[in-house]
Design an enzyme around this catalytic site. Structure first.
Site, PDB file in Angstrom:
ATOM      1  N   SER A 208      36.046  37.067  42.167  1.00 18.27           N
ATOM      2  CA  SER A 208      37.343  37.477  42.012  1.00 18.27           C
ATOM      3  C   SER A 208      37.044  37.376  40.317  1.00 18.27           C
ATOM      4  O   SER A 208      36.460  36.672  39.603  1.00 18.27           O
ATOM      5  CB  SER A 208      38.093  35.710  42.288  1.00 18.27           C
ATOM      6  OG  SER A 208      39.194  36.398  41.314  1.00 18.27           O
TER       7      SER A 208
ATOM      8  N   HIS B  59      36.072  41.727  43.647  1.00 14.67           N
ATOM      9  CA  HIS B  59      37.989  41.026  44.020  1.00 14.67           C
ATOM     10  C   HIS B  59      39.122  40.887  42.744  1.00 14.67           C
ATOM     11  O   HIS B  59      38.646  40.586  41.278  1.00 14.67           O
ATOM     12  CB  HIS B  59      37.595  39.871  44.498  1.00 14.67           C
ATOM     13  CG  HIS B  59      38.816  39.220  44.919  1.00 14.67           C
ATOM     14  ND1 HIS B  59      39.476  39.503  46.532  1.00 14.67           N
ATOM     15  CD2 HIS B  59      39.530  38.565  44.713  1.00 14.67           C
ATOM     16  CE1 HIS B  59      40.799  38.875  46.444  1.00 14.67           C
ATOM     17  NE2 HIS B  59      40.731  38.101  45.292  1.00 14.67           N
TER      18      HIS B  59
ATOM     19  N   ASP C 291      42.556  40.576  41.525  1.00 14.78           N
ATOM     20  CA  ASP C 291      43.996  39.500  41.461  1.00 14.78           C
ATOM     21  C   ASP C 291      44.390  40.170  41.147  1.00 14.78           C
ATOM     22  O   ASP C 291      44.850  39.834  39.909  1.00 14.78           O
ATOM     23  CB  ASP C 291      43.168  38.239  41.334  1.00 14.78           C
ATOM     24  CG  ASP C 291      42.739  37.762  42.671  1.00 14.78           C
ATOM     25  OD1 ASP C 291      43.314  37.454  43.492  1.00 14.78           O
ATOM     26  OD2 ASP C 291      41.766  37.121  42.077  1.00 14.78           O
TER      27      ASP C 291
ATOM     28  N   MET D 134      49.004  39.675  39.767  1.00 12.87           N
ATOM     29  CA  MET D 134      49.826  38.818  40.298  1.00 12.87           C
ATOM     30  C   MET D 134      50.980  38.908  39.477  1.00 12.87           C
ATOM     31  O   MET D 134      51.298  39.257  38.312  1.00 12.87           O
ATOM     32  CB  MET D 134      49.792  36.907  40.009  1.00 12.87           C
ATOM     33  CG  MET D 134      48.113  36.770  40.289  1.00 12.87           C
ATOM     34  SD  MET D 134      47.892  35.394  39.582  1.00 12.87           S
ATOM     35  CE  MET D 134      46.244  35.035  40.478  1.00 12.87           C
TER      36      MET D 134
ATOM     37  N   HIS E 157      43.439  42.204  45.381  1.00 16.33           N
ATOM     38  CA  HIS E 157      44.172  41.831  45.665  1.00 16.33           C
ATOM     39  C   HIS E 157      45.845  41.180  45.665  1.00 16.33           C
ATOM     40  O   HIS E 157      45.867  40.852  44.649  1.00 16.33           O
ATOM     41  CB  HIS E 157      43.778  40.364  46.082  1.00 16.33           C
ATOM     42  CG  HIS E 157      44.518  38.629  46.441  1.00 16.33           C
ATOM     43  ND1 HIS E 157      44.340  37.410  46.702  1.00 16.33           N
ATOM     44  CD2 HIS E 157      45.340  38.670  47.547  1.00 16.33           C
ATOM     45  CE1 HIS E 157      44.660  36.560  47.386  1.00 16.33           C
ATOM     46  NE2 HIS E 157      45.858  37.153  47.693  1.00 16.33           N
TER      47      HIS E 157
ATOM     48  N   MET F 150      49.330  39.897  44.715  1.00 18.01           N
ATOM     49  CA  MET F 150      50.529  38.639  45.049  1.00 18.01           C
ATOM     50  C   MET F 150      51.139  39.142  44.420  1.00 18.01           C
ATOM     51  O   MET F 150      51.834  38.170  43.503  1.00 18.01           O
ATOM     52  CB  MET F 150      49.733  37.410  44.481  1.00 18.01           C
ATOM     53  CG  MET F 150      47.841  36.562  45.785  1.00 18.01           C
ATOM     54  SD  MET F 150      46.766  36.062  44.061  1.00 18.01           S
ATOM     55  CE  MET F 150      46.131  37.160  44.023  1.00 18.01           C
TER      56      MET F 150
ATOM     57  N   MET G 128      43.961  32.941  53.284  1.00 19.89           N
ATOM     58  CA  MET G 128      43.676  32.017  52.185  1.00 19.89           C
ATOM     59  C   MET G 128      43.442  30.566  52.245  1.00 19.89           C
ATOM     60  O   MET G 128      43.951  29.803  53.021  1.00 19.89           O
ATOM     61  CB  MET G 128      44.943  32.173  51.483  1.00 19.89           C
ATOM     62  CG  MET G 128      45.515  32.856  50.212  1.00 19.89           C
ATOM     63  SD  MET G 128      44.492  33.959  49.555  1.00 19.89           S
ATOM     64  CE  MET G 128      44.370  33.217  48.598  1.00 19.89           C
TER      65      MET G 128
ATOM     66  N   ASP H 291      39.231  33.185  50.521  1.00 21.16           N
ATOM     67  CA  ASP H 291      39.802  33.273  49.159  1.00 21.16           C
ATOM     68  C   ASP H 291      40.103  31.832  48.916  1.00 21.16           C
ATOM     69  O   ASP H 291      41.256  31.394  49.011  1.00 21.16           O
ATOM     70  CB  ASP H 291      40.441  34.714  48.814  1.00 21.16           C
ATOM     71  CG  ASP H 291      41.249  34.348  47.278  1.00 21.16           C
ATOM     72  OD1 ASP H 291      40.480  33.903  46.346  1.00 21.16           O
ATOM     73  OD2 ASP H 291      41.692  35.352  47.128  1.00 21.16           O
TER      74      ASP H 291
HETATM   75  C1  DX5 Z   1      43.817  32.295  43.867  1.00 22.32           C
HETATM   76  C2  DX5 Z   1      43.233  33.552  43.474  1.00 22.32           C
HETATM   77  C3  DX5 Z   1      41.636  33.970  44.075  1.00 22.32           C
HETATM   78  C4  DX5 Z   1      40.807  33.139  42.828  1.00 22.32           C
HETATM   79  C5  DX5 Z   1      39.253  32.803  43.306  1.00 22.32           C
HETATM   80  O1  DX5 Z   1      44.557  32.929  44.052  1.00 22.32           O
HETATM   81  O2  DX5 Z   1      43.632  34.658  45.014  1.00 22.32           O
HETATM   82  O3  DX5 Z   1      41.468  35.306  44.585  1.00 22.32           O
HETATM   83  O4  DX5 Z   1      40.921  33.475  41.399  1.00 22.32           O
HETATM   84  O5  DX5 Z   1      39.280  31.735  42.317  1.00 22.32           O
HETATM   85  P1  DX5 Z   1      37.752  30.597  42.620  1.00 22.32           P
HETATM   86  O6  DX5 Z   1      36.712  31.227  43.390  1.00 22.32           O
HETATM   87  O7  DX5 Z   1      37.782  29.677  41.810  1.00 22.32           O
HETATM   88  O8  DX5 Z   1      38.978  29.564  43.900  1.00 22.32           O
HETATM   89 ZN    ZN Z   2      42.176  36.754  45.904  1.00 23.55          ZN
END
Ligand code: DX5
Ligand code: ZN
Length: 220
Positions: A8, A31, A33, A35, A64, A66, A135, A173
């Protein structure tokens, strides 16, 4: 199944995104993320950043999402060339229709489950997805602790996939590191997202190799 390592980039040095991606070019996916400050209490990035990572050509992008209302916003991530687009079960109005649309647009379709969301309502439509994301933290932030009780869900998901004679990937994840990756692989995961474990390591490339080696010893 061969394990996949998907670092990520949420907490990498964003000012040097190309350099950071280059460090992990031995990984299987980047990956990304996304948000929106609605579905989760944090704001990261959206289509333009995902597109920049796709265009860098360094790694295939595993998006991903969110975000609220993925039915409306997720297809754009497939259109810009993400290899895989994962949306949350809790946010989608019509997950089956959305999965079909993503596949029609040429990307893989992933379904993500928050810790309190069960796989049961989705067992009959597992074949509509390329990946189930279990998750292992509440989504929203990197650097949280791995929730080991999620392994029961990983196991149930793997059993349901096998019982249906399907080949669907299971991604975990949140809090994945050298300490936790073997437990997740043993439970049936084959795709591992690691943020802080990779980008806080002195040598990100070597960390990806080590995570893959540990996972491979347990992947079924
Ligand atoms: C959390 C994200 C993850 C996160 C992973 O909401 O979806 O991808 O950034 O980071 P670590 O490995 O530090 O938990
Ligand atoms: Zn993620």
């Amino acid at each position: 199944m061969k394990p996949m390592i998907s670092p990520s980039i949420l907490n990498c040095d964003i000012a040097d995104l190309r350099g950071e991606l280059t460090k992990i070019q031995n990984a299987d996916r980047a990956h990304v993320d996304c948000m929106d400050n609605h579905f989760v209490p944090n704001l990261s990035w959206g289509v333009p950043v995902a597109e920049a990572v796709v265009k860098s050509g360094i790694l295939p992008v595993d998006a991903h999402l969110m975000i609220a209302d993925p039915d409306r916003w997720a297809p754009a991530y497939a259109e810009i060339g993400c290899e895989s687009v994962t949306f949350h079960a809790e946010a989608a109005t019509a997950p089956l229709r959305l999965a079909r649309e993503l596949r029609h647009l040429g990307s893989k379709a992933g379904l993500a489950l928050r810790p309190a969301t069960d796989i049961d309502p989705f067992v009959d439509i597992l074949g509509e997805f390329d990946m189930i994301l279990v998750m292992t933290v509440e989504p929203g932030f990197g650097g949280q602790s791995f929730i080991e009780s999620m392994m029961a869900k990983v196991r149930r998901t793997r059993e349901a996939i096998s019982a249906a004679g399907l080949e669907v990937s299971i991604q975990v994840d949140g809090g994945i590191s050298r300490k936790t990756i073997e437990i997740a692989a043993e439970a049936g995961a084959d795709n591992f997202v690691a943020g802080s474990a990779v980008f806080k390591a002195d040598d990100a490339y070597a960390e990806v190799e080590e995570l893959r080696r540990l996972a491979a010893q347990h992947c079924h």
